[in-house]
Design a protein around this motif. Structure first.
Motif, short mmCIF file in Angstrom:
data_model
loop_
_atom_site.label_atom_id
_atom_site.label_comp_id
_atom_site.label_asym_id
_atom_site.label_seq_id
_atom_site.Cartn_x
_atom_site.Cartn_y
_atom_site.Cartn_z
N ILE A 261 0.85 -1.19 0.00
CA ILE A 261 0.00 0.00 0.00
C ILE A 261 0.89 1.24 0.00
CG2 ILE A 261 -0.21 -0.15 2.53
CD1 ILE A 261 -3.01 1.12 2.24
N LYS A 262 0.58 2.20 -0.87
CA LYS A 262 1.40 3.42 -0.99
C LYS A 262 0.49 4.61 -1.30
CE LYS A 262 5.11 0.83 -0.73
NZ LYS A 262 5.98 0.44 -1.84
N ILE A 263 0.90 5.80 -0.85
CA ILE A 263 0.20 7.05 -1.16
C ILE A 263 1.02 7.80 -2.21
CG2 ILE A 263 -0.54 9.30 -0.29
CD1 ILE A 263 -1.13 7.97 2.38
N HIS A 264 0.34 8.30 -3.25
CA HIS A 264 1.02 9.07 -4.30
C HIS A 264 1.54 10.40 -3.74
CE1 HIS A 264 1.27 11.63 -7.94
NE2 HIS A 264 1.63 10.51 -8.52
N PRO A 265 2.67 10.92 -4.25
CA PRO A 265 3.23 12.19 -3.76
C PRO A 265 2.26 13.37 -3.81
CG PRO A 265 4.84 11.05 -5.11
CD PRO A 265 3.57 10.27 -5.24
N SER A 266 1.26 13.31 -4.69
CA SER A 266 0.26 14.39 -4.75
C SER A 266 -0.64 14.40 -3.52
CB SER A 266 -0.61 14.23 -6.01
OG SER A 266 -1.44 13.08 -5.89
N LEU A 267 -0.64 13.30 -2.76
CA LEU A 267 -1.49 13.09 -1.59
C LEU A 267 -2.97 13.03 -1.94
CD1 LEU A 267 0.25 15.38 1.08
CD2 LEU A 267 0.81 13.04 0.37
#
Length: 358
Positions: A261-267
């Motif tokens: 699971i990861k969050i994109h840098p754009s949030l």
């Protein structure tokens, strides 16, 4: 290579097979470059001395750390210096004092390394100073079980994560349907358990991510492939469940196997990988309340996407397809974080299980 056109990343692989790895085609830790325009991947070098590098982490001082899984035997934590040309020089090695070592994190100062061992439900905390890992780290053992008799017969720590303010440590315990909250004692030398945060029965929490500047946590559960949304009390560190959403299509009839699971840098966007479905699921994030909304699902173009990583500029997602020996780059929109439907060229890599951008 012009820095603005390429980004360096490292790949951990399985090079020796075991009970849950029926074959292993890896050769160690690869150092590669990603062309930010085309998505082309090129191998720069490889460190073949590392066996079964299941997870990688780095500090801000040019050091890289690897968790090494030796199955029923005690695992290791290894430290490297990232040298000129992005080659890895081994600095020191410490036992993890646990079996099936599968994850690690480095604190903000690069002074402590936290390892997670799945097989016997342990966490290890290693001091790191002047290139040396402490020989006798602190070890915490956990106990518990869940309703899934095959997978939850005992505690299984799958991940250890640090809260963004550095105050608390959280451990996902797949075997006990729990997230353990820990804190460094006042002497700053020992970890202490603060609380046990329960997840739904039989969910099997695997990995979690924290939203960088809001008190939200997202927990991806392996056994039911659901994402749990928690609100974090920033005074106590306690987590309260506020939402749950499945990562799999309604017509899926196989066995769920949630992975990364990861969050994109754009949030604005969150991604998870589904192994038995061989896909990625995409969710948009309401940054006011933290709620997730399903956006899309797309193929990983390979088998068993155990891990993936989104590059720092946010325009590529790299998939590590463990059972088809490939890395696949998928192009993303940097502003929205959503996939644009195109991908780069597949790169052959034996049994990849972790990707870390420099």
């Amino acid at each position: 290579m012009p820095a603005e056109r390429f980004q360096i990343f490292f790949v951990g692989t399985y090079s020796e097979k075991g009970p849950y790895i029926p074959y292993a085609n890896g050769e160690g830790i690869l150092t590669c470059s990603l062309n930010l325009e085309s998505g082309e991947i090129q191998q720069i070098c490889i460190n073949k001395d590392v066996i079964n590098a299941t997870y990688l982490a780095k500090d801000s001082k040019g050091n890289l750390f690897a968790a090494c899984d030796y199955f029923e035997k005690t695992g290791e934590i290894q430290a490297f210096r990232i040298e000129e040309g992005n080659k890895l020089e081994k600095l020191s090695v410490s036992s993890s004092y646990g079996q099936s070592t599968c994850h690690l994190r480095v604190d903000q100062k690069g002074e402590r390394i936290f390892g997670a061992s799945y097989g016997d439900g342990k966490i290890s905390m290693h001091s790191f100073e002047n290139g040396h890992l402490q020989r006798e780290p602190q070890i915490l053992s956990f106990e518990g079980n869940g309703p899934n008799k095959e997978r939850q017969e005992a505690a299984h720590i799958h991940q250890v994560e640090i809260y963004p303010n550095g105050q608390w440590i959280y451990a996902c315990d797949l075997g006990s349907d729990a997230i353990w909250q820990l804190q460094l004692a006042e002497n700053n030398e020992e970890l202490q358990v603060v609380s046990k945060i329960s997840t739904p029965s039989g969910s099997g929490p695997r990995h979690l991510v924290f939203y960088p500047n809001k008190p939200f946590a997202y927990v991806f559960c392996e056994l039911d492939a659901k994402i749990l949304t928690y609100t974090v009390d920033e005074h106590s560190g306690n987590m309260n469940l506020s939402g749950s959403i499945s990562s799999l299509p309604k017509d899926f009839t196989g066995v769920p196997a949630g992975a990364a699971i990861k969050i994109h840098p754009s949030l604005k966007t969150l991604y998870v990988s589904n192994r038995n479905h061989n896909s990625f699921s995409v969710f948009t994030i309401n940054n006011a309340g933290g709620e997730l909304s399903f956006k899309s699902n797309f193929s990983s173009e390979g088998l068993e996407p155990r891990d993936f990583s989104i590059n720092p500029t946010g325009n590529w997602l790299l998939a590590a397809n463990q059972d088809s020996d490939t890395l696949i780059p998928f192009r993303l929109d940097t502003k929205t974080g959503l996939p644009d439907g195109t991908k780069g060229t597949s790169f052959e890599c034996g049994t990849p299980v972790c990707i870390l951008f420099k």
